[in-house]
Design an enzyme around this catalytic site. Structure first.
Site, PDB file in Angstrom:
ATOM      1  N   TYR A  44      46.327 -40.301   3.198  1.00  0.00           N
ATOM      2  CA  TYR A  44      46.718 -40.972   4.240  1.00  0.00           C
ATOM      3  C   TYR A  44      48.520 -40.667   4.627  1.00  0.00           C
ATOM      4  CZ  TYR A  44      48.652 -45.161   6.866  1.00  0.00           C
ATOM      5  OH  TYR A  44      49.349 -45.847   7.622  1.00  0.00           O
ATOM      6  N   GLU A  80      49.233 -42.730  12.779  1.00  0.00           N
ATOM      7  CA  GLU A  80      48.561 -42.683  11.657  1.00  0.00           C
ATOM      8  C   GLU A  80      47.640 -41.380  11.720  1.00  0.00           C
ATOM      9  OE1 GLU A  80      47.596 -47.159   9.332  1.00  0.00           O
ATOM     10  OE2 GLU A  80      46.526 -46.496  11.152  1.00  0.00           O
TER      11      GLU A  80
END
Ligand code: GDP
Ligand code: MN
Length: 405
Positions: free
Chosen positions: A125, A213
């Protein structure tokens, strides 16, 4: 393409503007970040053709909606033939996609991204957002990427590495290295990872993003790093500097009531409850929402008509609230300071006579010209429940909402 914003585009915008994954990946690509090759399609036949064009044994068909959690909702499908690609596209396009981040009704899907598949060694991530406490962007990275980063953040926050970014200097080389080593990346992926962290940060700063993101950032079986998913939100106050981002807006994905409110110059945020609120001043609007909760109800929206609203704005606000089928009662809470109570009363009366007032209306007015305002409401012939103070108003609205549901 150079294009100047129209006044309508300037104002009709929520506070954060979102774009689709395929658009985020286009921006990543332009910034030099590796993304899978893909095609944007709208029909099953085009999805089949896209599979052929990719010419790979594995492809992924992905629903393009602004909400995340698509994998969990069946909006991301791995396919191994043109036939499978067509079937996956048909299934995804057939009905609104429900994910943990959409409403229960889901979001209709118009667009699909068909990408070449990859063999995943590990999912990481990476995210950048504004840390309001620090007053700086913060870059976060975790080895626990994929579909459950929210759980990681809630239960094992120590697994998320963070560095704060100097907005004028960008990400420092040592910061990028500390993240790459902190993730325990294999030696050959350290340098590409550092480069990617720097490119993402620069893109975030250049585009006035509010959130970026990559989840997952994948390490492939052959050792490469690939942005497999992409999400970017932009600060709408800076949109005037980015006509390319304005071009990417998809109004079908934005709440129509929020767009309408923005056009009328009202601050409106849709919520899940049953009591529509019309309030002047953001602080009073928050206080009103709290008082509704205390009285055992739940607000259907936040709506601040502002300090100097006109009768037209009040009327527009009313129509927006009434267009929400969840609303079972309306609570008007106005403190007449800059805005006078009689102006508010005029707006309420105009709106109530133009639109059929289908739910009970509770009004609490206080301040400048309050007597005149009350008198106008009482003699208008519309059905108004008046309240003496905010607690009384909230209790009455909660009672009405319960009774009419
Ligand atoms: P989201 O659920 O909306 O965040 O959609 P993502 O784009 O993140 O996709 C969800 C998941 O699908 C990813 O975490 C991967 O596990 C999986 N996935 C996506 N693309 C591929 C691919 O090319 N190969 C494989 N094996 N899995 C993929
Ligand atoms: Mn994702």
């Amino acid at each position: 393409m150079e294009r100047v914003l129209t006044p309508c585009e300037e104002t009709s915008k929520p506070s954060h503007v979102k774009i689709h994954e395929y658009q985020a990946k286009q921006l990543f690509r332009e910034a030099g970040i590796q993304v899978p090759t893909g095609h944007v399609v709208a029909t099953p036949a085009e999805a089949g053709a896209a599979f052929e064009a990719l010419g790979q044994p594995l492809a992924v068909v992905k629903a393009q909606i602004h909400a995340g959690g698509r994998g969990k909702g069946g909006g991301v499908k791995l396919v191994r033939s043109a036939q499978e690609a067509r079937q996956a596209a048909e299934a995804i396009l057939a009905k609104p996609l429900v994910t943990p981040q959409t409403s229960a009704e889901g979001q209709p899907v118009k667009t699909l991204l068909v990408e070449e598949g990859c063999d995943i060694e590990h999912e990481y991530y990476v995210g950048i957002t504004l840390d309001r406490g620090l007053g700086r962007p913060v870059l976060m990275a975790s080895t626990e990427g994929g579909m459950d980063i929210e759980t990681v953040a809630a239960e094992t926050p120590e697994k998320i590495l963070k560095v704060s970014i100097d907005p004028s200097g960008g990400l420092a080389a040592w910061q990028a290295r500390s993240l790459a080593y902190g993730l325990g990346l294999p030696a050959e992926a350290i340098k590409p990872a550092c480069q990617l962290f720097g490119q993402l940060t620069q893109l975030y700063l250049d585009k006035d993003a509010s959130l970026m993101e990559v989840n997952p950032l994948v390490l492939t079986k052959d050792g490469g790093l690939l942005a497999l998913d992409g999400k970017i939100n932009f600060d709408s106050n800076a949109l005037y500097r980015h006509p390319d981002v304005v071009e990417m807006r998809d109004l079908d994905e934005e709440d129509p009531r929020e767009s309408k409110a923005a056009e009328a110059g009202l601050a409106y945020i849709a919520l899940d409850g049953t009591i529509g609120c019309l309030v002047n001043g953001a602080g009073l609007a928050m206080g009103t929402m709290d008082t509704i909760q205390l009285a055992g109800g739940s607000p259907a929206n936040f709506l601040d008509v502002g300090g100097g609203a006109t009768a037209e704005q009040v009327s527009a606000a009313f129509k927006i609230i009434l267009s929400d089928p969840k609303v079972r009662a309306i609570l008007v809470n106005i403190f007449g300071g800059i805005m006078k109570c009689d102006v508010i009363a005029d707006g309420i009366i105009a709106a109530a006579s133009e639109t059929k007032l289908s739910v009970p209306l509770v009004v609490r007015l206080e301040g400048t010209n309050v007597e005149r305002g009350r008198e106008l409401l009482e003699t208008s012939g519309i059905d108004v429940i008046t309240a003496s103070d905010l607690a009384d108003a909230a209790a009455k609205a909660v009672e009405c909402a319960g009774a009419s549901s």
